[in-house]
Design a protein around this motif. Structure first.
Motif, PDB file in Angstrom:
ATOM      1  N   GLN A 156       0.860  -1.168   0.000  1.00  0.00           N
ATOM      2  CA  GLN A 156       0.000   0.000   0.000  1.00  0.00           C
ATOM      3  C   GLN A 156       0.903   1.226   0.000  1.00  0.00           C
ATOM      4  O   GLN A 156       1.140   1.851   1.022  1.00  0.00           O
ATOM      5  N   GLY A 157       1.420   1.514  -1.209  1.00  0.00           N
ATOM      6  CA  GLY A 157       2.263   2.680  -1.404  1.00  0.00           C
ATOM      7  C   GLY A 157       3.751   2.381  -1.516  1.00  0.00           C
ATOM      8  O   GLY A 157       4.524   3.272  -1.831  1.00  0.00           O
TER       9      GLY A 157
ATOM     10  N   ASP B 256      -8.960   7.365  -6.709  1.00  0.00           N
ATOM     11  CA  ASP B 256      -8.589   8.272  -5.627  1.00  0.00           C
ATOM     12  C   ASP B 256      -7.297   8.963  -6.070  1.00  0.00           C
ATOM     13  O   ASP B 256      -6.337   8.283  -6.436  1.00  0.00           O
TER      14      ASP B 256
ATOM     15  N   ASP C 123      -3.827   7.643  -5.402  1.00  0.00           N
ATOM     16  CA  ASP C 123      -3.344   6.433  -6.067  1.00  0.00           C
ATOM     17  C   ASP C 123      -2.720   6.694  -7.438  1.00  0.00           C
ATOM     18  O   ASP C 123      -2.140   5.783  -8.029  1.00  0.00           O
TER      19      ASP C 123
ATOM     20  N   ARG D 276       0.760   5.510  -7.884  1.00  0.00           N
ATOM     21  CA  ARG D 276       1.046   4.206  -7.284  1.00  0.00           C
ATOM     22  C   ARG D 276       1.013   3.125  -8.372  1.00  0.00           C
ATOM     23  O   ARG D 276       0.454   3.314  -9.439  1.00  0.00           O
TER      24      ARG D 276
ATOM     25  N   THR E 179      -6.126   2.831  -2.393  1.00  0.00           N
ATOM     26  CA  THR E 179      -6.514   3.511  -1.163  1.00  0.00           C
ATOM     27  C   THR E 179      -7.978   3.177  -0.872  1.00  0.00           C
ATOM     28  O   THR E 179      -8.800   3.152  -1.775  1.00  0.00           O
TER      29      THR E 179
END
Length: 140
Positions: free
Chosen positions: A12-13, A43, A46, A49, A70
Motif C-alpha cells: 500500500q504505497g 482516488d 493512487d 502508485r 486507497t
C-alpha cells in the motif's frame, strides 16, 4: 503450451520502492504501470502508485507487485501476496480457472480486461488468492 507462476506481492504505497530494491538485489529489469497510466484513478492519492509492476531477471528471478488501492482493506500479514498464473493460451488459462473456481470466492470473473485478453482473480477454498491472465504486451 506453457504456463508460469509468479509471486505477486501486494503493498500500500511501497510497491515501486520494493521492486527497485529487489532489482538491486537480483538484477534484471523493472517495469511499472501506474493507475494514472491506465486511466484508472479512483482516488487521487493512487495516481502514481503501481497498478502493475515486475522485476524480471535473466537469472530466472521474477516477482510482480502492486499497490492496493486507497480505501481497500490491506494488512501486511493477511493479504500480502497473490499467486499469479500467466499463460499464452486462453483455453489453458480458462481450464485452470475452472478447476480453481471449485469452492472459491470470485473477486473478478475471468474476462477480457484493459491490459489482458483474459484476467480474473479468485480466492480458493484454502484461502490462497490467485490472479490468472493471458499474457500480452503492454503499450503505454
Amino acid at each position: 503450451m506453457s504456463v508460469k507462476s509468479t509471486t505477486h506481492l501486494n503493498f500500500q504505497g511501497d510497491a515501486r520502492a520494493a521492486l527497485e530494491f529487489y532489482q538491486a538485489v537480483f538484477g534484471g529489469h523493472v517495469a511499472v504501470v501506474t493507475y494514472k497510466d491506465l486511466g484508472n484513478v479512483q482516488d487521487p492519492a493512487d495516481a502514481d502508485r503501481v497498478t502493475w509492476g515486475q522485476v524480471l531477471a535473466g537469472n530466472g528471478f521474477h516477482v510482480m507487485a502492486y499497490d492496493v488501492p486507497t480505501g481497500t482493506p490491506w494488512d501486511r500479514g493477511e493479504n500480502a501476496f497473490f499467486l499469479s498464473v500467466r499463460g499464452e493460451n486462453p483455453e489453458e488459462i480458462t481450464a485452470y480457472w475452472e478447476k480453481l473456481s471449485d469452492g472459491a470466492t470470485i473477486a473478478r470473473p475471468l474476462a477480457p480486461a484493459q491490459w489482458a485478453p483474459l484476467y480474473g482473480m479468485l480466492t480458493d477454498r484454502f484461502g490462497v488468492t490467485w490472479v490468472l491472465d493471458v499474457a500480452s504486451e503492454y503499450g503505454a
